[in-house]
Enzyme design. Structure first.
Site, PDB file in Angstrom:
ATOM      1  N   GLU A  46      -0.824  -8.509   5.234  1.00 32.25           N
ATOM      2  CA  GLU A  46      -0.456  -8.628   6.649  1.00 32.25           C
ATOM      3  C   GLU A  46      -1.647  -8.455   7.587  1.00 32.25           C
ATOM      4  O   GLU A  46      -1.557  -8.796   8.755  1.00 32.25           O
ATOM      5  CB  GLU A  46       0.664  -7.628   7.004  1.00 32.25           C
ATOM      6  CG  GLU A  46       0.266  -6.161   7.085  1.00 32.25           C
ATOM      7  CD  GLU A  46       0.111  -5.471   5.727  1.00 32.25           C
ATOM      8  OE1 GLU A  46       0.220  -6.137   4.677  1.00 32.25           O
ATOM      9  OE2 GLU A  46      -0.137  -4.242   5.738  1.00 32.25           O
ATOM     10  N   HIS A  99      -3.183  -5.237   1.581  1.00 30.07           N
ATOM     11  CA  HIS A  99      -2.487  -5.522   2.845  1.00 30.07           C
ATOM     12  C   HIS A  99      -2.598  -6.988   3.226  1.00 30.07           C
ATOM     13  O   HIS A  99      -3.459  -7.346   4.038  1.00 30.07           O
ATOM     14  CB  HIS A  99      -3.130  -4.721   3.984  1.00 30.07           C
ATOM     15  CG  HIS A  99      -2.946  -3.256   3.908  1.00 30.07           C
ATOM     16  ND1 HIS A  99      -1.886  -2.607   4.504  1.00 30.07           N
ATOM     17  CD2 HIS A  99      -3.687  -2.296   3.326  1.00 30.07           C
ATOM     18  CE1 HIS A  99      -1.983  -1.314   4.286  1.00 30.07           C
ATOM     19  NE2 HIS A  99      -3.069  -1.096   3.576  1.00 30.07           N
ATOM     20  N   CYS A 133       0.834  -1.206   0.000  1.00 29.04           N
ATOM     21  CA  CYS A 133       0.000   0.000   0.000  1.00 29.04           C
ATOM     22  C   CYS A 133       0.873   1.262   0.000  1.00 29.04           C
ATOM     23  O   CYS A 133       1.457   1.580  -1.021  1.00 29.04           O
ATOM     24  CB  CYS A 133      -0.977  -0.057   1.169  1.00 29.04           C
ATOM     25  SG  CYS A 133      -2.415   0.963   0.892  1.00 29.04           S
TER      26      CYS A 133
END
Ligand code: GLN
Length: 195
Positions: free
Chosen positions: A177, A175, A81
């Protein structure tokens, strides 16, 4: 196998989420805020957050040039991002004076999805992955132009490019994560081990 030693740029953004994924994958993870900390790692993650803030802080911490030198020297870097924006050679809709580290021959548009679609999740096929990823987009950027050396790893239904790789540089608009997805971090760690 040797434990890869990697850094997460820890000036602003979702640093902790990346540390958690990388640690779970068996990496030794350092927070990077100074040039000496960058010099001690073999790969770097640029987190999601606010690219203009990370850019300003990186310059005031004396990290911009060392990160540019590390990228030029072939250090594996993974950006999510805001991290994608920081890896782009060209930024559209940056704030006045916003700079990137660069290294990827792409043009990236900040906040490309507009206010109605600020955040969304979707299943996304990714080149090289058997099973699609669950991708979370949060005020996400889009790759609006990519040079010939850039691999397009994932595109949205309308053709928008959202995951790219160029040599040791990997970047996603979304994302992984935050959604329990570890395969991009594994690709990054493979690149670090392979160096
Ligand atoms: N819109 C942010 C930026 O310009 C990126 C958002 C994110 O990292 N989730 O940096």
């Amino acid at each position: 196998m040797v434990t890869p030693r990697v850094g997460v740029l820890a000036l602003q953004g979702d640093v902790r989420e990346h540390v958690r994924v990388l640690t779970a994958l068996g990496a030794a993870v350092d927070l990077v805020r100074r040039p000496a900390e960058l010099a001690a790692v073999d790969g770097l993650v640029l987190p999601g957050g606010e690219s203009s803030v990370i850019d300003k802080l990186a310059r005031s911490f004396g990290l911009q040039q060392p990160i540019r030198d590390a990228i030029a020297g072939g250090m594996p870097v993974y950006g999510t991002c805001a991290g994608l924006i920081l890896l782009a050679d060209r930024i559209v809709d940056g704030i006045a004076g916003q700079q990137s580290f660069g290294g990827m021959d792409v043009t990236v548009q900040r906040n490309a999805f507009g206010s109605q679609l600020e955040s969304f999740e979707t299943r996304l096929a990714v080149a090289g992955f058997d099973v699609p990823v669950q991708a979370a987009f949060i005020r996400a950027p889009l790759v609006v132009q990519a040079g010939d050396e850039v691999e397009r790893l994932a595109v949205l239904g309308d053709g928008g490019i959202v995951a790219v790789r160029q040599r040791a540089l990997l970047a996603t608009s979304f994302h992984p994560e935050v959604s329990g997805e570890t395969r991009f971090h594994e690709l990054f760690l493979d690149a670090v081990r392979g160096r």
